[in-house]
Design an enzyme around this catalytic site. Structure first.
Site, PDB file in Angstrom:
ATOM      1  N   GLU A  26      29.509  63.654  68.954  1.00 44.26           N
ATOM      2  CA  GLU A  26      30.894  63.267  69.302  1.00 44.26           C
ATOM      3  C   GLU A  26      31.648  62.750  68.067  1.00 44.26           C
ATOM      4  O   GLU A  26      31.035  62.470  67.029  1.00 44.26           O
ATOM      5  CB  GLU A  26      30.892  62.202  70.399  1.00 44.26           C
ATOM      6  CG  GLU A  26      30.178  60.917  70.006  1.00 44.26           C
ATOM      7  CD  GLU A  26      30.686  59.682  70.736  1.00 44.26           C
ATOM      8  OE1 GLU A  26      31.904  59.458  70.753  1.00 44.26           O
ATOM      9  OE2 GLU A  26      29.840  58.934  71.266  1.00 44.26           O
ATOM     10  N   LYS A 161      25.162  49.596  76.769  1.00 41.07           N
ATOM     11  CA  LYS A 161      25.290  48.335  76.048  1.00 41.07           C
ATOM     12  C   LYS A 161      25.444  47.170  77.015  1.00 41.07           C
ATOM     13  O   LYS A 161      26.051  47.303  78.064  1.00 41.07           O
ATOM     14  CB  LYS A 161      26.532  48.370  75.173  1.00 41.07           C
ATOM     15  CG  LYS A 161      26.209  48.606  73.720  1.00 41.07           C
ATOM     16  CD  LYS A 161      27.438  48.764  72.900  1.00 41.07           C
ATOM     17  CE  LYS A 161      28.371  49.835  73.369  1.00 41.07           C
ATOM     18  NZ  LYS A 161      27.927  51.096  73.779  1.00 41.07           N
TER      19      LYS A 161
HETATM   20  N1  PSU Z   1      29.619  53.075  72.652  1.00 39.78           N
HETATM   21  C1  PSU Z   1      29.288  52.909  71.354  1.00 39.78           C
HETATM   22  N2  PSU Z   1      30.029  53.522  70.410  1.00 39.78           N
HETATM   23  C2  PSU Z   1      31.094  54.292  70.718  1.00 39.78           C
HETATM   24  C3  PSU Z   1      31.416  54.477  72.096  1.00 39.78           C
HETATM   25  C4  PSU Z   1      30.655  53.851  73.025  1.00 39.78           C
HETATM   26  O1  PSU Z   1      28.352  52.205  71.050  1.00 39.78           O
HETATM   27  O2  PSU Z   1      31.741  54.820  69.814  1.00 39.78           O
HETATM   28  C5  PSU Z   1      32.548  55.394  72.460  1.00 39.78           C
HETATM   29  C6  PSU Z   1      32.019  56.732  72.998  1.00 39.78           C
HETATM   30  O3  PSU Z   1      32.841  57.772  72.504  1.00 39.78           O
HETATM   31  C7  PSU Z   1      32.193  56.598  74.499  1.00 39.78           C
HETATM   32  C8  PSU Z   1      33.441  55.771  74.566  1.00 39.78           C
HETATM   33  O4  PSU Z   1      32.342  57.832  75.163  1.00 39.78           O
HETATM   34  O5  PSU Z   1      33.308  54.825  73.518  1.00 39.78           O
HETATM   35  C9  PSU Z   1      33.619  55.098  75.894  1.00 39.78           C
HETATM   36  O6  PSU Z   1      34.892  54.542  75.952  1.00 39.78           O
HETATM   37  P1  PSU Z   1      35.426  53.898  77.305  1.00 39.78           P
HETATM   38  O7  PSU Z   1      34.549  52.701  77.519  1.00 39.78           O
HETATM   39  O8  PSU Z   1      36.840  53.541  77.014  1.00 39.78           O
HETATM   40  O9  PSU Z   1      35.252  54.931  78.369  1.00 39.78           O
END
Ligand code: PSU
Ligand code: MN
Length: 307
Positions: A26, A161
């Site tokens: 990604e 996390k």
């Molecule tokens: N967790 C991480 N690093 C990241 C992300 C999540 O440790 O860069 C990023 C990923 O691209 C994931 C996104 O899909 O955050 C999720 O965002 P949201 O919580 O806004 O859906």
């Protein structure tokens, strides 16, 4: 869909043509997940690890409105330098990013979607989005979970996390029919740490078992992804008490500043890195690279004749 917008690199096309293993990566992790230049070094090394294992890397992003599968070094560098000025792009953002010819760094949801359009079955990342703490007030549930429920890609990550509500995230995955595999673990890893009180659905110790399970799911016509959770290697693990304190502080600061929506995950990651003097960032980098290595083994099995 008008697939003119899908732009696959020659290297990835070649691998697709010859049924060679490919692993998608990604780009939000590059633009929003880490600061420059560590983000660029991490992205380059992720690709190197895959190549060393004989697997073709396919980093995914949207550039000038094109769904790009496989980026050049110039494109990777551009995203890494532009950082948070690039639009963090999840499934809902894709239509206007494409129609207006914009650039978008793809989250897990958008990367899965584009990987599946390109027939790529394995995707490696750090962590997925999930159900946020305080969900009953905010309704903040990452669309990564919905995507896992409907798009046929296996995602290798280090679990969820502890900034998230883990039990609710697991419940949501169950509702969506997403199998959660623990790679060499009985419990869900929590990203920066490997232990947790939450059992995974099934433990698997061999990439071949995982590849077979993916194939079985999709042969049965069961739509959706599989989540493969791979614990951070012991030597890079963080102290759970230090980690929880850092997370608690970051969440308090986020609430004080009224940060909401798509800004929350990047904000929390940065705050936690500051709070731990960069230790969480180092852990993050190591776990991403380990996930690439494991994803490579699964992709090789998935594409092998003998499966
Ligand atoms: N967790 C991480 N690093 C990241 C992300 C999540 O440790 O860069 C990023 C990923 O691209 C994931 C996104 O899909 O955050 C999720 O965002 P949201 O919580 O806004 O859906
Ligand atoms: Mn959200």
């Amino acid at each position: 869909m008008n697939l003119d917008v899908l732009s696959i690199s020659n290297e990835v096309k070649e691998a697709l043509l010859h049924h060679k293993p490919i692993v998608a990566l990604e780009s939000t992790i590059i633009s929003h997940g880490m600061p420059f230049p560590k983000n660029l070094e991490t992205a380059k090394k992720a690709e190197q690890i895959l190549r060393k294992e004989g697997v073709t890397p396919a980093t995914i992003a949207i550039l000038n409105g094109k769904l790009k599968v496989g980026l050049t070094l110039e494109e990777l560098t551009y995203l890494a330098k532009k950082g948070r000025k690039v639009i963090k792009t999840s499934r809902r953002d894709i239509p206007y990013i494409v129609s207006l010819g914009l650039d978008g760094a793809t989250t897990v949801s958008a990367t899965m979607l584009i990987a599946s359009l390109a027939s790529i079955k394995v995707f490696a990342t750090g962590g997925i989005g999930g159900v946020h703490r305080g969900v009953s007030e905010t309704m903040d549930i990452s669309c990564d979970l919905e995507e896992l429920g409907k798009t046929n890609v296996a995602v290798v990550c280090s679990g969820a996390k502890a900034i998230l509500d883990i039990p609710k995230t697991l419940e949501y995955l169950e509702t969506k029919g997403v199998l959660v595999i623990g790679y060499k673990t009985d419990v869900l890893p929590l990203f920066y740490t490997s232990k947790s009180p939450y059992p995974v659905n099934i433990r698997m110790d061999h990439p071949k078992e995982i590849a077979k399970t993916m194939k079985t799911k999709w042969d049965l016509g069961l739509k959706g992804g599989i989540l493969i959770t791979n614990p951070i290697p012991k030597e890079y693990e963080m102290d759970p008490v230090e980690m929880n304190n850092a997370i608690q502080k970051a969440i308090e600061k986020m609430n004080e500043r009224k940060i909401i929506g798509k800004e929350t995950t990047p904000f929390l990651l940065e705050e936690i890195a500051n709070e731990t003097q960069g230790k969480s960032l180092d852990a993050n980098i190591h776990l991403v690279h380990h996930n690439c290595y494991v994803a490579a083994q699964i992709a090789k099995e998935y594409y092998s004749e003998k499966l």
